[in-house]
Write a protein that holds these residues in place. Sequence first.
Motif, PDB file in Angstrom:
ATOM      1  N   PRO A 170       0.935  -1.168  -0.005  1.00 30.75           N
ATOM      2  CA  PRO A 170      -0.136   0.034  -0.102  1.00 30.75           C
ATOM      3  C   PRO A 170       0.738   1.270   0.017  1.00 30.75           C
ATOM      4  CG  PRO A 170       0.128  -0.686   2.143  1.00 30.75           C
ATOM      5  CD  PRO A 170       1.135  -1.573   1.396  1.00 30.75           C
ATOM      6  N   TRP A 180       8.281  -5.493   5.602  1.00 29.28           N
ATOM      7  CA  TRP A 180       7.833  -6.577   6.287  1.00 29.28           C
ATOM      8  C   TRP A 180       7.850  -7.833   5.330  1.00 29.28           C
ATOM      9  CZ3 TRP A 180       2.163  -4.985   8.115  1.00 29.28           C
ATOM     10  CH2 TRP A 180       2.233  -4.069   9.212  1.00 29.28           C
ATOM     11  N   LYS A 195       5.603  -5.602  -5.673  1.00 31.09           N
ATOM     12  CA  LYS A 195       5.266  -4.600  -6.208  1.00 31.09           C
ATOM     13  C   LYS A 195       4.786  -3.513  -5.329  1.00 31.09           C
ATOM     14  CE  LYS A 195       0.680  -3.382  -7.214  1.00 31.09           C
ATOM     15  NZ  LYS A 195       1.110  -1.943  -7.262  1.00 31.09           N
ATOM     16  N   SER A 227      -0.687  -1.477 -11.653  1.00 25.57           N
ATOM     17  CA  SER A 227      -1.975  -1.885 -10.598  1.00 25.57           C
ATOM     18  C   SER A 227      -2.405  -3.081 -11.049  1.00 25.57           C
ATOM     19  CB  SER A 227      -2.766  -0.520 -10.860  1.00 25.57           C
ATOM     20  OG  SER A 227      -3.015  -0.108 -12.291  1.00 25.57           O
ATOM     21  N   VAL A 246      -0.980  -6.065   1.694  1.00 18.50           N
ATOM     22  CA  VAL A 246      -1.293  -5.293   2.650  1.00 18.50           C
ATOM     23  C   VAL A 246      -1.966  -3.893   2.071  1.00 18.50           C
ATOM     24  CG1 VAL A 246      -0.475  -3.604   4.393  1.00 18.50           C
ATOM     25  CG2 VAL A 246       0.649  -5.729   4.114  1.00 18.50           C
ATOM     26  N   SER A 248      -6.172  -2.085   1.401  1.00 14.82           N
ATOM     27  CA  SER A 248      -7.608  -1.902   1.314  1.00 14.82           C
ATOM     28  C   SER A 248      -8.379  -3.246   1.545  1.00 14.82           C
ATOM     29  CB  SER A 248      -8.144  -1.013   0.370  1.00 14.82           C
ATOM     30  OG  SER A 248      -8.107  -1.363  -0.874  1.00 14.82           O
ATOM     31  N   TYR A 254     -10.157  -9.266  -3.071  1.00 11.64           N
ATOM     32  CA  TYR A 254      -9.816  -9.865  -4.402  1.00 11.64           C
ATOM     33  C   TYR A 254      -8.761 -10.678  -4.704  1.00 11.64           C
ATOM     34  CZ  TYR A 254      -9.039  -9.473  -9.415  1.00 11.64           C
ATOM     35  OH  TYR A 254      -8.659  -9.724 -10.862  1.00 11.64           O
ATOM     36  N   CYS A 303      -2.613   2.189   9.482  1.00 14.64           N
ATOM     37  CA  CYS A 303      -3.534   1.385   9.556  1.00 14.64           C
ATOM     38  C   CYS A 303      -3.740   1.085  11.141  1.00 14.64           C
ATOM     39  CB  CYS A 303      -3.111   0.068   9.012  1.00 14.64           C
ATOM     40  SG  CYS A 303      -1.767  -0.772   9.787  1.00 14.64           S
TER      41      CYS A 303
END
Length: 518
Positions: A170, A180, A195, A227, A246, A248, A254, A303
């Motif tokens: 994100p 991470w 990505k 994307s 990580v 939304s 999805y 978050c």
Amino acid sequence: FVRSSRYSRLAPFSSLLSRTISTQTTTKLFINGEFIESQASEWIDVRNPATQEVVTRVPKSTPHELNEAAHSAQHAFSEWRRTSVLTRQRKMLDLQHAIRNNIDRLAESIVAEQGKVLSDARGDVLRGLQVVESMAGITEYLLGHKIEVSADMDTYTVREPLGVVAGICPFNFPAMIPLWMFPVALATGNTCLLKPSERDPGAAMILAELCDQVGIPRGVLNIVHGSHDTVNFLTADKRVRAVSFVGSDKAGKYIYERATQNGKRCQANLGAKNHAVVLPDADREHAINAIVGAAFGAAGQRCMALSVAVFVGDTIDWIPEIIERAKKLRVDGGMEQGADLGPMITPEALKRAESLIQSAIDEGANVLLDGRGYKVAKYPNGNFLGPTVIDDASSSMQCYQQEIFGPVLTCVHAKTLDDALALVNANRYGNGASVFTRSGACARRFQTEVEAGQVGINVPIPVPLPMFSFTGNKGSFLGDTNFYGRSGVSFYTQLKTITSHWRHQDAQAAEERASVHM
Ligand code: NAD
């Protein structure tokens, strides 16, 4: 593996980066150890959230480039998995040193692309760096078990890498979240396709440069951009064995479904609505300070931001003081000295937060401090939202239901700890929850009964250090194996259990044969 001749070797990334900051250059791909100009036909502008200036343009990687990256990662895996664990441990030690030497450079890139204030940007790097440091202990993490199951027969376990793994990140922690993922993946012997967020890929590119600098072999870490199409590739390509995500809820659900349907492991950290429950016996000064910092810091784009405060009993009288402190926070460009919070990531994110504030008014809540229309003289085009406090919210309102992801504190009232717990537990998210109290008994009850994966007791943002794992639950997490720490190592490895039988009498026979030949 033959490196593609389609790509020309580019100038060292450091010189590209310095151009990135001042001119509108492009963000490269990092494939097989090379920084490569994409042949993409579609590009995404990354704009400085304080100025709207285009900082860089990010390619939507072509199918050919994605395929090259996966090929490179797969090829590199056969050698990387055979490196000794001590070699990988040494690489992590070297990488942590390189990152430490580049904290300011990383942080400045984060400020330019993401907008957070410099001290927060440094924190972003440091929290990720801790994961790299923890991977210096990979020799301990990978220890297996062994037992003699019967005479001359042993059973033992080894943890093996999966192969090629993917990470999808994100925008809100451009250094910490890639860190991470890929250090744990690499230390356990995997190779990685990363990505970064298409909104702020700069820190990940510097991290790739540092990996290259410390001699992590070509293809072990590859960076692709884009994307939906890139995500679709990473969640379907047969070479990818596991996906870490990580971001939304919408994207995460999805990605989780698609990756698992395609037979991959997936861990997905999603959205959040973190509550602070304030009990009347709490240390008032400490609780108010903690809530102000955790609700508005980093413009609420964490978050683990405390976005809901549940005031129990008389503590509703503390709200005016929270507002006074919030008013004193300095909203400014991230590089400005003394800035407490910067702009939001995009004009769209700002507009969404503003419309959720309006929905609170429309649904009958009281907006006691309204940060809409906040102007910063030096940055007239910035996506600024001033600290906002919504009071008298109910759990059915949009401002409570939705993750606003901005510097907005929603206040609700509760009569008792029971009521507060019922409210927190009815929320669909379960990332973090904190209680402020001086009572050990209340704290213990809260800790036991609250349905959130990360609990703070007089601690506003209880993100675990990497000797633990990041353990969001309920609607904040999909999967069963968390990020970093022991869980992270489990996610990126598979167990092999070996049962061996070396018969005692065969040793005698071998000895006799050896003595005949002497
Ligand atoms: P996002 O979901 O928009 O983007 C995350 C990644 O998913 C990006 O790389 C993006 O390219 C990709 N993506 C976005 N939409 C997609 C779609 N429809 N299909 C496929 N891929 C898609 O998230 P964001 O806005 O960058 O990040 C903010 C969100 O991340 C917040 O909800 C926040 O709570 C969450 N977050 C959670 C944690 C956690 O640990 N729980 C940590 C940080 C951020």
